[in-house]
Scaffold this motif. Structure first.
Motif, PDB file in Angstrom:
ATOM      1  N   ALA A 202     -11.704  -9.087   3.186  1.00  0.00           N
ATOM      2  CA  ALA A 202     -10.944  -8.255   2.255  1.00  0.00           C
ATOM      3  C   ALA A 202     -11.499  -8.456   0.856  1.00  0.00           C
ATOM      4  O   ALA A 202     -12.323  -9.350   0.620  1.00  0.00           O
ATOM      5  CB  ALA A 202      -9.459  -8.627   2.305  1.00  0.00           C
ATOM      6  N   ASP A 236      -9.001  -6.724  12.465  1.00  0.00           N
ATOM      7  CA  ASP A 236      -9.906  -6.472  11.334  1.00  0.00           C
ATOM      8  C   ASP A 236     -11.231  -5.950  11.884  1.00  0.00           C
ATOM      9  O   ASP A 236     -12.111  -6.723  12.264  1.00  0.00           O
ATOM     10  CB  ASP A 236     -10.124  -7.761  10.541  1.00  0.00           C
ATOM     11  N   HIS A 359      -5.437 -10.243  -0.438  1.00  0.00           N
ATOM     12  CA  HIS A 359      -5.319 -10.299   1.018  1.00  0.00           C
ATOM     13  C   HIS A 359      -4.440 -11.470   1.437  1.00  0.00           C
ATOM     14  O   HIS A 359      -3.565 -11.340   2.312  1.00  0.00           O
ATOM     15  CB  HIS A 359      -6.713 -10.418   1.639  1.00  0.00           C
TER      16      HIS A 359
END
Length: 483
Positions: A202, A236, A359
């Protein structure tokens, strides 16, 4: 002049002229061990030698190293250099490193040096972890699992021992649990981990990288030439793509971790059970129970995810489920990571000062139903829009402090305009007492006041630990009625 590429731990480095950039923890470890091996070492650092740094400098001088410390010391690369070992965080365009590149002088990080200094007769395998968030907790969990299995393990790299010290330990380790930052990975080229994990990717360090893609690419270097398992985050997609893009040893497996029910070749959750469907013989029809959510120190989703990632790496190394379970039952995270400070007036107070980017703060916020969010500091070029959009339904209010608090305030105005915001400024004197008073004014019984700053701390505090300590002390003063 000697070629350092051809040298290892059992060779004499006499005649090698090494420059070590930076006298921090990793720089000192590199200089110390290179001197021990016989290299001619020069340490350069723009900071003055004071306190502990002065002691390190004196010790290195006694060992025969040359030190050039103070402003301007890193502006020029010495004339005769065979290798530069840089501390993590030094950007490639720093004058010293740019000069090395222009001359064709190799630039290694401490991790690259450590890989080359492994003992040829007993090179402990590396189980490595990177990611924007969760690295330290995951590595510490992994180390605990390895030790529970009776192995001589060491947490090292970006946590615990400097990795050069770990590989140079005269008593060989069975295995190393290695935390690696993107900065450390940027300067590696020959490392080949037994197994590796990227926990998440992130926005972070965009003051160092020109793009998120460049940052992710450095994270992905951890998978290069992996031998057994590339562990990725099913939630992710960037981490899975990094596995797909990596050149690995034939036979290496991709192992996903998920907070959902695991597919074949994954670890995940079945009801409240952490389950392994990757390292059991009958994985198409069954799974091994690793532990339950109730066995963990926290039921926060990101904490469970860290446990699953650590378990995947441990299981890839052959650690039995019973050792994984024992380690997770006994594991307690370090301070300032979702640390429960207790209740005051029916309101819970939590210190997650380690949440130093959006994040991490988002993961922390989503673990609580109704939150007064304490945030702010150095944003490092990051955006808070995604965080606020995801968490706005949980926000009772926000208390902002620090240099870049306006960046967070703007995101709140855009995406959560009805959330009340109190700005306590960036005056260091009494900052956390102001924060606690403001948060208490916003909170209602049953709420959680959460310090999850989403920012680095160095604008107002020495480090995230000092920030968390200040918050905890201010909460305690309120509990005693003195604020």
């Amino acid at each position: 002049m000697r070629d350092p590429h051809a040298l290892g731990r059992t060779d004499s480095w006499e005649g090698v002229r090494a420059v070590v950039a930076g006298l921090g923890v990793s720089g000192f470890a590199a200089a110390d061990n290179l001197t021990h091996l016989g290299a001619s070492v020069t340490v350069l650092d723009d900071a003055e030698a004071e306190g502990e740094r002065a002691e390190k400098a004196t010790l290195l001088e006694i060992l025969g190293a040359t030190l050039r410390l103070g402003p301007g010391s890193t502006a020029e690369l010495p004339e005769d250099v065979d290798v530069v070992v840089t501390s993590p965080g030094w950007q490639p365009d720093a004058p010293l490193l740019a000069a090395a590149g222009a001359r064709g002088v190799p630039v290694w990080g401490e991790v690259e040096l450590a890989w080359r200094l492994r003992h040829p007769d007993n090179p402990a395998p590396w189980l490595a972890v990177t990611g924007t968030n969760g690295k330290t907790t995951t590595v510490q969990m992994l180390d605990a699992m390895l030790r529970a299995a009776g192995l001589r393990s060491q947490a090292c790299g970006n946590v615990g021992l400097p990795i050069v010290e770990a590989v140079m330990d005269p008593t060989p380790h069975d295995v190393l649990a290695v935390e690696l930052s993107s900065f450390q990975l940027h300067y590696t080229s020959s490392m080949q981990c037994e197994s590796a994990a990227v926990l998440n990717v992130a926005e972070d360090h965009l003051d160092w990288y020109s793009s998120l893609e460049e940052y992710a690419a450095d994270k992905g270097r951890i998978y290069q030439d992996v031998e057994r398992a590339c562990v990725y985050n099913v939630a992710d997609p960037v981490t899975e793509q990094l596995v797909r893009d990596a050149d690995v040893v034939e036979g290496a497996r991709a192992i996903g971790f998920t907070l959902g029910v695991p597919g074949v070749g994954m670890v995940g959750l079945v009801d409240d059970v952490l389950a392994d469907r990757a390292f059991v013989e009958e994985r198409r029809t069954s799974a091994a129970e690793l532990c339950t959510v109730g066995d963990l120190a926290s039921d926060a989703p990101h904490f469970i995810a860290n446990a699953l990632a650590a378990a995947a790496l441990a299981r890839a190394h052959g650690v039995p489920p019973v050792a994984v379970r024992q380690a997770l039952r006994e594991f307690r995270p370090d301070g300032h990571r979702i640390a429960d400070l207790g209740q005051v007036g029916g309101v819970g107070w939590v210190d997650d000062s380690k949440a130093t980017n959006p994040h991490a703060a988002k993961a922390s916020l989503l673990a609580y139903e109704s939150v007064v969010w304490v945030a702010g500091g150095l944003a490092k070029g990051a955006s808070f829009d995604d965080l606020v959009e995801a968490a706005r339904s949980r926000l009772r209010g926000a208390v902002l402090l620090g240099r870049d608090r306006d960046v967070i305030a703007a995101a709140l105005r855009r995406h959560a305009p009805d959330v009340p915001v109190i700005d306590v400024g960036d005056d260091e004197t009494g900052a956390m007492d102001r924060v606690v008073r403001a948060a208490a004014d916003l909170a209602q019984p049953g709420d959680t006041v959460l310090l999850a700053p989403g920012c680095a701390s160095m604008d107002m505090f020495a480090n995230y630990g000092a920030r968390g300590d200040a918050f905890a002390e201010a909460v305690d003063r309120r509990r005693r009625g003195s604020t």
